[in-house]
Design a protein around this motif. Sequence first.
Motif, PDB file in Angstrom:
ATOM      1  N   TRP A 232       0.804  -1.228   0.000  1.00 54.73           N
ATOM      2  CA  TRP A 232       0.000   0.000   0.000  1.00 54.73           C
ATOM      3  C   TRP A 232       0.835   1.276   0.000  1.00 54.73           C
ATOM      4  O   TRP A 232       0.290   2.371  -0.035  1.00 54.73           O
ATOM      5  N   GLY A 241      -4.725   0.623  -7.724  1.00 54.08           N
ATOM      6  CA  GLY A 241      -5.894   0.496  -6.845  1.00 54.08           C
ATOM      7  C   GLY A 241      -6.887   1.639  -7.050  1.00 54.08           C
ATOM      8  O   GLY A 241      -8.111   1.428  -7.044  1.00 54.08           O
ATOM      9  N   LEU A 242      -6.355   2.846  -7.237  1.00 51.98           N
ATOM     10  CA  LEU A 242      -7.241   3.981  -7.468  1.00 51.98           C
ATOM     11  C   LEU A 242      -8.009   3.830  -8.776  1.00 51.98           C
ATOM     12  O   LEU A 242      -9.217   4.129  -8.852  1.00 51.98           O
ATOM     13  N   VAL A 244      -8.806   0.991 -10.252  1.00 53.57           N
ATOM     14  CA  VAL A 244      -9.822  -0.055 -10.058  1.00 53.57           C
ATOM     15  C   VAL A 244     -11.006   0.484  -9.264  1.00 53.57           C
ATOM     16  O   VAL A 244     -12.181   0.174  -9.561  1.00 53.57           O
ATOM     17  N   LEU A 245     -10.719   1.310  -8.257  1.00 48.45           N
ATOM     18  CA  LEU A 245     -11.807   1.877  -7.462  1.00 48.45           C
ATOM     19  C   LEU A 245     -12.700   2.780  -8.301  1.00 48.45           C
ATOM     20  O   LEU A 245     -13.943   2.739  -8.181  1.00 48.45           O
ATOM     21  N   LEU A 246     -12.123   3.553  -9.199  1.00 51.27           N
ATOM     22  CA  LEU A 246     -12.919   4.403 -10.074  1.00 51.27           C
ATOM     23  C   LEU A 246     -13.783   3.584 -11.009  1.00 51.27           C
ATOM     24  O   LEU A 246     -14.968   3.897 -11.239  1.00 51.27           O
ATOM     25  N   ILE A 248     -14.919   0.525 -10.499  1.00 49.73           N
ATOM     26  CA  ILE A 248     -15.995  -0.101  -9.737  1.00 49.73           C
ATOM     27  C   ILE A 248     -17.077   0.915  -9.407  1.00 49.73           C
ATOM     28  O   ILE A 248     -18.285   0.623  -9.491  1.00 49.73           O
ATOM     29  N   SER A 249     -16.693   2.113  -9.048  1.00 51.28           N
ATOM     30  CA  SER A 249     -17.687   3.154  -8.732  1.00 51.28           C
ATOM     31  C   SER A 249     -18.532   3.482  -9.951  1.00 51.28           C
ATOM     32  O   SER A 249     -19.769   3.610  -9.866  1.00 51.28           O
TER      33      SER A 249
END
Length: 480
Positions: A232, A241-242, A244-246, A248-249
């Motif tokens: 991390w 990771g950022l 992937v988070l975008l 998914i959102s």
Amino acid sequence: MPASTRHHRALAVFVHCLGILAAVPALPAAAPEAAAAPRPPAATPRPTASNTPLSPAATPPPAATAGPAVTRPPVAMVARVTEPTPPSAPPAMAPPSRAPASAPPQQVTVAVATESSPAPRYRIQVRNVSNAPLDTTVRQELPPGSSPTAISGGGRSTPAGGSTTEVTWRLRLPARSTTTLGTALAATAPGVPLTAPTCAFTSDGSRPYDCATATWQAAAAPAAEVTQAPPWRRYPVLLAGLAVLLLISAALVWVWRRRRGRRVTAAALSSSGGAGGDRGTIYPRPAAPSPVRRRRTPPVWTLVGAAVVVLAGVVGTAGWTATRQVASIDTQKQPTSGAWMGTGVTGPVGVPLRESAFEFTVYRMACGAPGTAGIATGGSAAPANSRRCQATVGVRNVTGDHQPWHSELQRAYLPGGRWVSTDESATRAANLGRDVFAGPMAAGTRVVLPLVFTVDGRDPPQQLELRSGVFSAGVRVQMP
């Protein structure tokens, strides 16, 4: 006679004449003077002249008594003269190249090894391989800034100029014997390599027999175990990771809006039957005007935030990649052009440096006092303030073929960028009259020889440049 037959016959005669004219130059022609006068008897070969010697009694009379020899029939002489001589055949193979220069037999060999100790220690073995005792002078050049603490075999340490020190032994080597010498230096910082080349010279110290070198390196202290940062805390992982988070959102928002649309449509359909439970008629109902709905757009802060995040990710990734590439650049590497063969190599004295064809090792450099150059053997007068610097160089042919090398390509660089080539006459004199550049070096051979450079001024050469050919990148040796 028909016209066609006449034409064919005329053409045949014309072609026949051309063939005769083409064959005339190939016929052997007898010289008119040879046909007019017979060959003198002195030119007639005698079959018994090369097989059995003539006795005094059988010696032919003098040329003055020319009787029957002059009255020979001229027809036979003409036939002998007009006999065609076959042309000489070309050689079956190309003429052989120059033979490799033969080096004088080696009488003394030197081997140097280091010992596993906290302080630098060197073990030197000098062997006399000849059948007679020899007087020799052994010199070991210590690394710059080091000082000896122990010298075996009666050696003495003397300053060699600058910050270097030299250990000298004068030995009498019995025939077929081996003498072991040793030196110990003061302890140095761990991890610093120390190279000490050693050479065995003739009794006067002018011509080297053999040289060897060894590099001592202290056992480095165990480095602390470098632990990698947690996932991390790594930039690539955080950026991934950022992203992937975008994604998914965005996917969740799309699914929520789709389901919400379906629910609104189902509710509208269920409420269109009316309060009285009217099932409808066969006549179409008048279309009720549907309210104009404004298409929803994401908030401005969401778009701005996503753009900022993407821009930060791109800039971070580019900066991290550029930092890695810049850190991997070797600043000590010599730039070379595409026309050179191989890559230029730079190193200190005593370290073998390899180029495209040769492996060069400079063991030592000794310069005389200014004004002591004098007049070289077979050369011209040197300047008044010039002096000669003699470099002891080991050359090994690392290819599988004979390799020539030239004196003009071996250079000594002086302060200010000036350079001088090898002094051929002085180098020949230092090698006992042998021209070391006259012939190529045989494949896999190694020689140790002195190269002499005539320089002017008080400053010694700062760098030696050695190379095998014109287009070879060569090696550069930094002088201490």
